[in-house]
Design a protein around this motif. Structure first.
Motif, short mmCIF file in Angstrom:
data_model
loop_
_atom_site.label_atom_id
_atom_site.label_comp_id
_atom_site.label_asym_id
_atom_site.label_seq_id
_atom_site.Cartn_x
_atom_site.Cartn_y
_atom_site.Cartn_z
N PRO A 199 51.52 -18.69 13.75
CA PRO A 199 50.45 -18.50 14.74
C PRO A 199 50.66 -17.24 15.57
N GLY A 200 49.61 -16.46 15.73
CA GLY A 200 49.72 -15.22 16.50
C GLY A 200 48.52 -15.04 17.39
N ALA A 201 47.97 -13.83 17.46
CA ALA A 201 46.84 -13.55 18.34
C ALA A 201 45.57 -14.21 17.82
N LEU A 202 44.79 -14.75 18.73
CA LEU A 202 43.54 -15.41 18.39
C LEU A 202 42.43 -14.92 19.31
N HIS A 203 41.22 -14.81 18.75
CA HIS A 203 40.03 -14.52 19.54
C HIS A 203 39.17 -15.79 19.52
N VAL A 204 39.12 -16.46 20.66
CA VAL A 204 38.45 -17.76 20.76
C VAL A 204 37.23 -17.64 21.66
N GLY A 205 36.15 -18.26 21.24
CA GLY A 205 34.96 -18.36 22.09
C GLY A 205 34.74 -19.80 22.47
N ALA A 206 34.35 -20.05 23.71
CA ALA A 206 34.12 -21.41 24.17
C ALA A 206 32.90 -21.45 25.08
N THR A 207 32.16 -22.53 24.98
CA THR A 207 31.06 -22.73 25.91
C THR A 207 31.61 -23.04 27.29
N LEU A 208 30.75 -23.00 28.30
CA LEU A 208 31.25 -23.00 29.68
C LEU A 208 32.04 -24.26 30.04
N THR A 209 31.54 -25.41 29.65
CA THR A 209 32.26 -26.64 29.99
C THR A 209 33.64 -26.65 29.36
N ILE A 210 33.72 -26.31 28.08
CA ILE A 210 35.00 -26.30 27.38
C ILE A 210 35.89 -25.19 27.90
N GLY A 211 35.31 -24.00 28.08
CA GLY A 211 36.09 -22.86 28.53
C GLY A 211 36.66 -23.05 29.92
N ASN A 212 35.89 -23.66 30.81
CA ASN A 212 36.32 -23.81 32.20
C ASN A 212 37.25 -24.99 32.43
N TYR A 213 37.13 -26.04 31.60
CA TYR A 213 37.86 -27.27 31.90
C TYR A 213 38.86 -27.71 30.84
N LEU A 214 38.81 -27.15 29.63
CA LEU A 214 39.72 -27.59 28.57
C LEU A 214 40.52 -26.46 27.95
N ALA A 215 39.88 -25.33 27.71
CA ALA A 215 40.49 -24.28 26.88
C ALA A 215 41.76 -23.69 27.50
N VAL A 216 41.80 -23.57 28.82
CA VAL A 216 42.96 -22.93 29.45
C VAL A 216 44.23 -23.75 29.19
N GLY A 217 44.14 -25.07 29.26
CA GLY A 217 45.30 -25.90 28.99
C GLY A 217 45.78 -25.77 27.55
N ILE A 218 44.83 -25.65 26.63
CA ILE A 218 45.19 -25.48 25.22
C ILE A 218 45.81 -24.10 25.00
N MET A 219 45.25 -23.09 25.66
CA MET A 219 45.83 -21.74 25.59
C MET A 219 47.28 -21.74 26.03
N SER A 220 47.56 -22.45 27.12
CA SER A 220 48.91 -22.49 27.65
C SER A 220 49.89 -23.06 26.62
#
Length: 296
Positions: free
Chosen positions: A90-111
């Motif tokens: 796993p290396g660099a990724l370019h991820v797109g997320a809708t607002l609900t997912i991006g604001n409330y879920l994606a950051v934790g997964i990124m971490s």
């Protein structure tokens, strides 16, 4: 190609050790296999690379001439193999997320993704469903996380997790005490909604099918937090994902409203271009998303 990299490896190991037995040991091969590889290399090109003195192999003039080229070939092959191996890590990724997912879920997964290995990076773009879809179709994003229903021949759509929308109001709103919206209230109460093109708006209109033309829509906003603030200020009632409302309900700054007979359930989805190579990074991102804790 008449020669193999294995034959070149045997040639170089024999040149270094001057002995086929030690060359075989160096390469974790049997002596017979190493001898056969070297013999086949010389036979295929009708050449001799070594002068054989007893058990000792000594490079002859041709062998000394070809040795640098063989070394260079194997070094380039090793670099190429390393480049290929990077796609299994796993290396660099370019991820797109809708607002609900991006604001409330994606950051934790990124971490979690970035914490698994040094140097891993995630570029996150947050937009509405239609924009994320277009970016995936243009190969600008490796993967999209969306909250809208979608069908497209060039996209693979994979269900991720269940979600539901919840209607809500401020604690001081006249509907807060009853906590229920009937069809009359749905028509007469001003709404503050997400914009057209968003997955949330799509689910809302599907759930209220038949009533949408009669609704009073006071505001259309692109951001969930702005909608929550407007509802708290008494400008109307809203309808957002439970993911975005959970903390506000716990604090009591917003109040849920039941809507009997209306289905506000939906799914979050992964979207990938069908022609996109599924790298180890993409596969690991999906795994982490699927492992991420569900919210009540």
């Amino acid at each position: 190609m008449k020669y193999s990299f294995r034959q070149l490896e045997v040639f170089l190991a024999a040149a270094h050790t001057e002995n086929i037995t030690r060359a075989a040991q160096r390469l974790s091969m049997s002596q017979s296999a190493a001898s056969g590889a070297l013999r086949d290399l010389e036979r295929q090109f009708d050449i001799q690379l070594f002068d054989r003195v007893g058990r000792r192999l000594q490079l002859n003039e041709l062998g000394r001439l070809l040795r640098p080229a063989a070394e260079s070939l194997l070094e380039q092959a090793a670099e190429f193999e390393q480049a290929l191996e990077q796609h299994r890590t796993p290396g660099a990724l370019h991820v797109g997320a809708t607002l609900t997912i991006g604001n409330y879920l994606a950051v934790g997964i990124m971490s979690r993704y970035m914490g698994e290995q040094d140097g891993a990076r995630v570029s996150l773009e947050v937009a509405n469903t239609s924009q994320v879809v277009q970016r995936v179709l243009n190969y600008d994003l490796d993967i999209g996380l969306i909250e809208g229903e979608l069908h497209h021949p060039d996209l693979e759509i994979i269900p991720w997790r269940e979600d539901r929308l919840v209607a809500f109001c401020a604690p001081e709103h006249r509907l807060a005490q009853a906590g229920v919206l009937d069809d009359r209230a749905l028509r007469q109460t001003p709404w503050i909604l997400r914009e057209s093109g968003s997955g949330t708006r799509q689910t809302f209109e599907r759930a209220l099918h038949g009533l949408v033309p009669e609704l009073t829509i006071r505001l259309e906003l692109q951001h969930t937090e702005a909608i929550k603030r407007a509802v708290e200020a008494g400008l109307g009632i809203g309808c957002l994902s439970m993911v975005a409302l959970r903390d506000a309900f716990k604090r009591g700054t917003l109040v849920p409203l039941a809507v009997p007979g209306r289905d506000f359930s939906r799914h979050f989805y992964f979207i990938l271009h069908r022609s996109k190579y599924r790298s180890a990074g993409i596969r690991r991102w999906i795994e982490l998303c699927q492992q991420y804790p569900r919210m009540a």
